[in-house]
Design an enzyme around this catalytic site. Sequence first.
Site, short mmCIF file in Angstrom:
data_model
loop_
_atom_site.label_atom_id
_atom_site.label_comp_id
_atom_site.label_asym_id
_atom_site.label_seq_id
_atom_site.Cartn_x
_atom_site.Cartn_y
_atom_site.Cartn_z
N SER A 66 141.11 -28.51 -71.73
CA SER A 66 142.33 -29.28 -71.50
C SER A 66 142.58 -29.36 -69.99
O SER A 66 141.66 -29.64 -69.22
CB SER A 66 143.50 -28.62 -72.25
OG SER A 66 144.70 -29.32 -72.05
N ASP A 70 129.28 -41.36 -77.54
CA ASP A 70 130.36 -42.05 -76.83
C ASP A 70 131.65 -41.75 -77.60
O ASP A 70 131.91 -42.31 -78.65
CB ASP A 70 130.09 -43.56 -76.79
CG ASP A 70 131.22 -44.33 -76.09
OD1 ASP A 70 132.24 -43.72 -75.73
OD2 ASP A 70 131.06 -45.55 -75.91
#
Length: 367
Positions: free
Chosen positions: A179, A90
Amino acid sequence: MASTTTHPEFNDQTSALEVAKAFASGITGKTIIITGVNKNGIGFSTAEAFASQSPAHLILAGRNPSKIQECIEALKSSYPTVNYRPLNLDLSSQKSVRTAASELLYWSDIPTIDILINSAGVMNIPSRTLSEDGIELHFATNHIGHFLFTNLIMPKLIASATAAAAAGTKGATRVINVSSLSPTFASMRWSDVNFDKVNKTLPEAEQPNYDVHRQWGTVSPEDASYLPLEGYNQSKVANILFGIGLNSRVFEKHGILSVGLHPGIMQTELSRSTSKETIEAVGALFASGMFKFRSLDQGAATSLVAALDGGLRAGEGGGEGSGRENWGAYLVDCQINDRANPLAVSSAEAERLWGLSEELVGEKFAW
């Protein structure tokens, strides 16, 4: 001499499987880790393309164990000889990141990591939200989590790079940061990374591109503090700057290359938090022809080029007449792209981000 790609014919229609076949020798027998893998995202398509060329180990990292297992079962059905390994990660939680990195470093049967694809991400979180570590959630998840994880597993990346250098393939060990288009129009919000201040009160260089936010359905973005898209934008600029900062530390010394990219626009679960107003506004942009969707397989292709193309290298100076630093730091449509905002590919900005990131994780990294 500027970086270049070896397949100028690759473009927005190229599939990840095509790229994998073209660079099969860079995959076979290698250990690859991909963050953010679920069946409806480019993480899975990226994993599928790598799996097609017989890597030794394919580590799938994500925060939902059942979704990771679903992906492993699907991959096994097509490519049963690959060793798949799940990793619970996570990225919004530094504690979880440290636990995952420790687990990976403990695996004695996987002594090296050859390719790390930092693909996980969140987008358009409706209201300003801080992570358990007190960091705006886009920035915490999309950048800080990856920054910390990459640095913590660096010993296994260096082990791979040392072997690659001995074999005459410096730069084959790679850290790839997925990105978006954000670096073409956005930059870092240094004085207000957590979005506490009204946008129009920020230094001019840090204010959002208001025209983009209006196109995305925001009324009076100047008077807001938090804008969901801007949270995402800042984290995606950070992805590129992180790679530049990493190259300055590990490319010459160890032979590890980091490359950032925009994968294109796909229909994935990334937009699940997007508001109705934004969905309608963006729908109008697609209808006008400004944007177009590509398939998940096409979306994963640029990640494969970034990870495998031997023509890419770290360096500054740009191409002739480019006036750009860090030429090759940003790929779009499987090719080097020079449309990034200069602040999104600046070595000085990259160093500033590195310092801030170390401060936020409470640890300094020197390789």
